[in-house]
Design a protein around this motif. Structure first.
Motif, mmCIF file in Angstrom:
data_model
loop_
_atom_site.group_PDB
_atom_site.id
_atom_site.type_symbol
_atom_site.label_atom_id
_atom_site.label_comp_id
_atom_site.label_asym_id
_atom_site.label_seq_id
_atom_site.Cartn_x
_atom_site.Cartn_y
_atom_site.Cartn_z
ATOM 1 N N GLY A 19 0.845 -1.189 0.000
ATOM 2 C CA GLY A 19 0.000 0.000 0.000
ATOM 3 C C GLY A 19 0.876 1.233 0.000
ATOM 4 N N PRO A 20 0.689 2.147 0.946
ATOM 5 C CA PRO A 20 1.563 3.329 1.015
ATOM 6 C C PRO A 20 2.841 3.091 1.815
ATOM 7 C CG PRO A 20 -0.196 3.528 2.617
ATOM 8 C CD PRO A 20 -0.448 2.239 1.879
ATOM 9 N N ASN B 93 6.369 6.259 4.494
ATOM 10 C CA ASN B 93 5.067 6.234 3.846
ATOM 11 C C ASN B 93 5.173 6.920 2.491
ATOM 12 O OD1 ASN B 93 2.324 7.603 3.198
ATOM 13 N ND2 ASN B 93 1.791 6.065 4.744
ATOM 14 N N LEU C 9 1.899 8.847 -3.197
ATOM 15 C CA LEU C 9 1.531 8.886 -4.607
ATOM 16 C C LEU C 9 1.714 7.528 -5.278
ATOM 17 C CD1 LEU C 9 3.088 12.296 -5.714
ATOM 18 C CD2 LEU C 9 0.694 11.814 -5.207
ATOM 19 N N LYS C 10 0.715 7.133 -6.065
ATOM 20 C CA LYS C 10 0.784 5.849 -6.764
ATOM 21 C C LYS C 10 1.944 5.825 -7.759
ATOM 22 C CE LYS C 10 -1.028 1.795 -7.876
ATOM 23 N NZ LYS C 10 -0.079 1.349 -8.883
ATOM 24 N N ALA C 11 2.216 6.955 -8.400
ATOM 25 C CA ALA C 11 3.322 7.025 -9.368
ATOM 26 C C ALA C 11 4.659 6.727 -8.689
ATOM 27 C CB ALA C 11 3.356 8.398 -10.024
ATOM 28 N N ASN C 12 4.849 7.282 -7.481
ATOM 29 C CA ASN C 12 6.085 7.029 -6.740
ATOM 30 C C ASN C 12 6.165 5.583 -6.260
ATOM 31 O OD1 ASN C 12 7.007 9.660 -7.036
ATOM 32 N ND2 ASN C 12 6.101 10.355 -5.114
ATOM 33 N N GLN C 13 5.036 5.024 -5.870
ATOM 34 C CA GLN C 13 5.003 3.616 -5.449
ATOM 35 C C GLN C 13 5.439 2.700 -6.590
ATOM 36 O OE1 GLN C 13 1.073 2.773 -3.964
ATOM 37 N NE2 GLN C 13 1.160 4.400 -2.415
ATOM 38 N N ASP C 14 4.989 3.018 -7.808
ATOM 39 C CA ASP C 14 5.355 2.199 -8.972
ATOM 40 C C ASP C 14 6.848 2.297 -9.277
ATOM 41 O OD1 ASP C 14 2.719 1.467 -9.203
ATOM 42 O OD2 ASP C 14 2.239 2.955 -10.751
#
Length: 280
Positions: free
Chosen positions: A152-153, A164, A167-172
């Protein structure tokens, strides 16, 4: 010249930074060389130049500290104040080693002969070579690659929580390019030393310098980080490198110098002597 080396940190800069320090080294060598004949001639006032030299070399340390601090603000991954202080200390200390080598060479050349002086000078260079090299992280901790997980985050390196990431872009990006390492200290000395924030920053800086770093200014979620496992003292290192080579990253960490200002030795306390072992 033996002690002055421009390495992966590109410091001192070439050619101007090296010219400055070579010039200071020549001055230091001259001071060490003339001190002995001045004493033999009972010209004790000439020795006062050594005290002036000591003040000058302290100013060198101050100059390096100020210069590196200004440069550090422009780095994507900073050195940190502890690393900077260590570098400044080295630049001051090498001038005293130059004085020592010149003084020994001059002393034996005058007391015995030129050839003995040359041999004494060469032996002092061997001593200098030994004194200039400190210990590295491999002496106090074992290093192994670790799995970077994005739950998740939440970002983990193995089981150690890093931060934590919203942002989804950073997670990817992290899931694709993230690289992690775990440092396991050999004893309580290593545990306290790697917990030092300056030592951790030195690890991150060396990794970012050699492997590159996949980030730009204003992207705090992509910055390299090092976090402790509060339970057992292990250190988790997270980085997004340009060069995806985990084995090289492991070698980089093992060769990161141990900063003098970061070293702590709790095993030297009388209550902890038995815990030092061979890695103390």
């Amino acid at each position: 010249m033996l002690m002055l080396r421009t390495d992966y940190r590109q410091y001192p800069t070439y050619p101007h930074g090296r010219i400055i320090h070579i010039s200071l080294g020549v001055i230091a060598a001259a001071l060490g060389a003339v001190a002995v004949p001045a004493l033999f001639n009972k010209d004790y006032t000439a020795i006062t130049f050594l005290s002036l030299a000591a003040q000058q070399f302290r100013d060198v340390r101050k100059m390096e500290r100020e210069t590196l601090t200004k440069i550090d603000s422009m780095e994507l991954v900073s050195r940190g104040s502890t690393y900077i202080e260590g570098i400044a200390m080295v630049f001051e200390g090498r001038n005293y080693l130059v004085i020592m080598s010149a003084l020994l060479t001059s002393l034996f050349a005058i007391m015995l002969n030129v050839w003995v002086g040359i041999v004494a000078g060469l032996l002092s260079l061997v001593l200098v070579e030994k004194l200039k090299s400190g210990k590295a992280m491999s002496h106090i901790a074992a290093v192994h690659t670790a799995v970077v997980k994005v739950d998740g985050p939440d970002l983990f390196v193995d089981d150690i929580y890093i931060m934590n990431v919203g942002l989804k872009a950073n997670q990817d990006i992290i899931a694709e390019r993230g690289m992690g390492f775990i440092l396991t200290p050999y004893n309580s000395n290593g545990k306290v030393t790697i917990s030092n924030l300056g030592q951790r920053q030195a690890i991150l800086y060396d990794m970012a310098t050699i492997l590159g770093v996949y980030r730009d200014d204003g992207e705090p979620a992509l910055i390299p980080m090092a976090k402790l496992d509060m339970k057992d003292g292990r250190l988790a290192v997270f980085i997004l490198p340009q060069e995806m080579d985990a084995e090289k990253g492991k070698k980089v960490i093992m060769r990161v110098p141990i900063l003098e200002s970061a070293v702590r030795m709790p095993t030297e306390a009388s209550v902890n002597k038995k815990e030092a072992g061979e890695n103390g």
